[in-house]
Design a protein around this motif. Sequence first.
Motif, PDB file in Angstrom:
ATOM      1  N   MET A 184       0.835  -1.197   0.000  1.00 15.56           N
ATOM      2  CA  MET A 184       0.000   0.000   0.000  1.00 15.56           C
ATOM      3  C   MET A 184       0.870   1.248   0.000  1.00 15.56           C
ATOM      4  O   MET A 184       2.029   1.213   0.418  1.00 15.56           O
ATOM      5  CB  MET A 184      -0.932  -0.007   1.217  1.00 15.56           C
ATOM      6  N   GLU A 185       0.284   2.333  -0.484  1.00  4.10           N
ATOM      7  CA  GLU A 185       1.002   3.598  -0.515  1.00  4.10           C
ATOM      8  C   GLU A 185       0.641   4.383   0.737  1.00  4.10           C
ATOM      9  O   GLU A 185      -0.504   4.368   1.185  1.00  4.10           O
ATOM     10  CB  GLU A 185       0.590   4.398  -1.746  1.00  4.10           C
ATOM     11  N   PHE A 186       1.617   5.062   1.299  1.00  6.73           N
ATOM     12  CA  PHE A 186       1.351   5.864   2.491  1.00  6.73           C
ATOM     13  C   PHE A 186       2.090   7.182   2.336  1.00  6.73           C
ATOM     14  O   PHE A 186       3.258   7.198   1.949  1.00  6.73           O
ATOM     15  CB  PHE A 186       1.825   5.116   3.744  1.00  6.73           C
ATOM     16  N   LEU A 187       1.385   8.265   2.631  1.00  2.00           N
ATOM     17  CA  LEU A 187       2.012   9.572   2.495  1.00  2.00           C
ATOM     18  C   LEU A 187       2.388  10.089   3.881  1.00  2.00           C
ATOM     19  O   LEU A 187       1.529  10.449   4.677  1.00  2.00           O
ATOM     20  CB  LEU A 187       1.047  10.539   1.791  1.00  2.00           C
ATOM     21  N   SER A 188       3.686  10.074   4.171  1.00  2.00           N
ATOM     22  CA  SER A 188       4.174  10.489   5.478  1.00  2.00           C
ATOM     23  C   SER A 188       4.550  11.964   5.434  1.00  2.00           C
ATOM     24  O   SER A 188       5.137  12.441   4.458  1.00  2.00           O
ATOM     25  CB  SER A 188       5.396   9.632   5.841  1.00  2.00           C
ATOM     26  N   THR A 189       4.208  12.677   6.514  1.00  2.00           N
ATOM     27  CA  THR A 189       4.539  14.109   6.554  1.00  2.00           C
ATOM     28  C   THR A 189       6.051  14.318   6.498  1.00  2.00           C
ATOM     29  O   THR A 189       6.538  15.203   5.814  1.00  2.00           O
ATOM     30  CB  THR A 189       3.981  14.725   7.852  1.00  2.00           C
ATOM     31  N   LYS A 190       6.779  13.476   7.242  1.00  2.00           N
ATOM     32  CA  LYS A 190       8.229  13.664   7.296  1.00  2.00           C
ATOM     33  C   LYS A 190       8.950  13.066   6.094  1.00  2.00           C
ATOM     34  O   LYS A 190       9.954  13.588   5.651  1.00  2.00           O
ATOM     35  CB  LYS A 190       8.799  13.013   8.573  1.00  2.00           C
ATOM     36  N   PHE A 191       8.447  11.962   5.571  1.00  2.00           N
ATOM     37  CA  PHE A 191       9.245  11.193   4.602  1.00  2.00           C
ATOM     38  C   PHE A 191       8.623  11.088   3.217  1.00  2.00           C
ATOM     39  O   PHE A 191       9.166  10.425   2.343  1.00  2.00           O
ATOM     40  CB  PHE A 191       9.523   9.794   5.157  1.00  2.00           C
ATOM     41  N   GLY A 192       7.465  11.718   3.034  1.00  2.00           N
ATOM     42  CA  GLY A 192       6.851  11.690   1.709  1.00  2.00           C
ATOM     43  C   GLY A 192       6.191  10.353   1.418  1.00  2.00           C
ATOM     44  O   GLY A 192       5.761   9.643   2.328  1.00  2.00           O
ATOM     45  N   ARG A 193       6.129  10.021   0.135  1.00  3.33           N
ATOM     46  CA  ARG A 193       5.397   8.834  -0.280  1.00  3.33           C
ATOM     47  C   ARG A 193       6.198   7.568   0.048  1.00  3.33           C
ATOM     48  O   ARG A 193       7.372   7.466  -0.291  1.00  3.33           O
ATOM     49  CB  ARG A 193       5.123   8.905  -1.783  1.00  3.33           C
ATOM     50  N   LEU A 194       5.551   6.644   0.747  1.00  2.00           N
ATOM     51  CA  LEU A 194       6.208   5.391   1.121  1.00  2.00           C
ATOM     52  C   LEU A 194       5.400   4.232   0.558  1.00  2.00           C
ATOM     53  O   LEU A 194       4.176   4.278   0.521  1.00  2.00           O
ATOM     54  CB  LEU A 194       6.256   5.234   2.647  1.00  2.00           C
ATOM     55  N   THR A 195       6.094   3.204   0.130  1.00  2.00           N
ATOM     56  CA  THR A 195       5.412   1.969  -0.238  1.00  2.00           C
ATOM     57  C   THR A 195       5.544   1.030   0.948  1.00  2.00           C
ATOM     58  O   THR A 195       6.646   0.720   1.385  1.00  2.00           O
ATOM     59  CB  THR A 195       6.050   1.334  -1.481  1.00  2.00           C
ATOM     60  N   VAL A 196       4.407   0.643   1.505  1.00  2.00           N
ATOM     61  CA  VAL A 196       4.419  -0.177   2.723  1.00  2.00           C
ATOM     62  C   VAL A 196       3.995  -1.602   2.377  1.00  2.00           C
ATOM     63  O   VAL A 196       2.883  -1.832   1.895  1.00  2.00           O
ATOM     64  CB  VAL A 196       3.459   0.431   3.778  1.00  2.00           C
ATOM     65  N   GLU A 197       4.900  -2.552   2.600  1.00  2.00           N
ATOM     66  CA  GLU A 197       4.557  -3.965   2.402  1.00  2.00           C
ATOM     67  C   GLU A 197       3.771  -4.410   3.639  1.00  2.00           C
ATOM     68  O   GLU A 197       4.173  -4.137   4.763  1.00  2.00           O
ATOM     69  CB  GLU A 197       5.821  -4.827   2.291  1.00  2.00           C
ATOM     70  N   SER A 198       2.666  -5.102   3.415  1.00  2.00           N
ATOM     71  CA  SER A 198       1.815  -5.441   4.555  1.00  2.00           C
ATOM     72  C   SER A 198       2.540  -6.338   5.569  1.00  2.00           C
ATOM     73  O   SER A 198       2.260  -6.285   6.761  1.00  2.00           O
ATOM     74  CB  SER A 198       0.526  -6.107   4.076  1.00  2.00           C
ATOM     75  N   ASP A 199       3.488  -7.154   5.103  1.00  2.00           N
ATOM     76  CA  ASP A 199       4.184  -8.028   6.058  1.00  2.00           C
ATOM     77  C   ASP A 199       5.283  -7.299   6.828  1.00  2.00           C
ATOM     78  O   ASP A 199       5.983  -7.903   7.633  1.00  2.00           O
ATOM     79  CB  ASP A 199       4.732  -9.280   5.360  1.00  2.00           C
ATOM     80  N   ARG A 200       5.432  -5.986   6.576  1.00  2.00           N
ATOM     81  CA  ARG A 200       6.408  -5.213   7.343  1.00  2.00           C
ATOM     82  C   ARG A 200       5.727  -4.344   8.405  1.00  2.00           C
ATOM     83  O   ARG A 200       6.391  -3.633   9.149  1.00  2.00           O
ATOM     84  CB  ARG A 200       7.222  -4.288   6.409  1.00  2.00           C
ATOM     85  N   ILE A 201       4.408  -4.399   8.436  1.00  2.00           N
ATOM     86  CA  ILE A 201       3.680  -3.570   9.404  1.00  2.00           C
ATOM     87  C   ILE A 201       3.813  -4.190  10.796  1.00  2.00           C
ATOM     88  O   ILE A 201       3.600  -5.392  10.971  1.00  2.00           O
ATOM     89  CB  ILE A 201       2.195  -3.432   9.003  1.00  2.00           C
TER      90      ILE A 201
END
Lengths: 146, 72
Positions: free
Chosen positions: A1-18
């Motif tokens: 999934m894509e996540f937009l972090s205030t500090k780090f911008g656009r991140l691609t988050v793998e669900s098994d890394r959550i």
Amino acid sequence: MEFLSTKFGRLTVESDRIILFPDGLIGYESHRHWILLSEGNDDSVGWLQSLSDAGLAFLVVTPDRFIAGYELRIHRSQLLTLPWAPEDRSMTLAIVSDNRGKLTANLKAPLAVNVDRCLGRQVIASDDQPLRYELAYPSMPLRKSA
Amino acid sequence: MLVLSRHRDESIMIGDDVVVTIVDIRGDKVRLGIDAPTSIPVHRQEVYEAIQRENRQASQIDPSAAKNLKRS
């Protein structure tokens, strides 16, 4: 999934890394899902980004890099609420805060992370650990004259 | 707030499974024994609040701070 972090911008988050913190963090009980971001290629410094709040991220360090012989001591009950097998790999992280320009690590309430199960908890050390352990900055490398 | 008077060795129950016992009273200091399921964390309030404050302060950290911690 894509996540937009205030500090780090656009991140691609793998669900098994959550990483799931079932109780959240202390004072942030509703923040249960986090992702650990490495800081450059240094595996002892990273960021714990909340997936519930784009603006919430903690700077974290592995205390043993800064404190020789560091060992996490907690009452067993602190982890009983998490499934945790003896063979599971664990990681201890300390949250860093900036106290008037001095960086300190919270050793009183570090994060215990079960790496294999992607579970974490902010625990309270059972021994007398400081809330603000001043981190020694790496000194400037001395250049040897050629 | 509910206020109860207790003597030494007397207890109160909170819900079905938390028992707080007055273990000792000396001057202005009271020692409490707390029996609670392991799923209920018990901490001194000031410790818990200090951690809350420290987390809140840590959340304000500037992203550039990490550079100061990198290995040289």
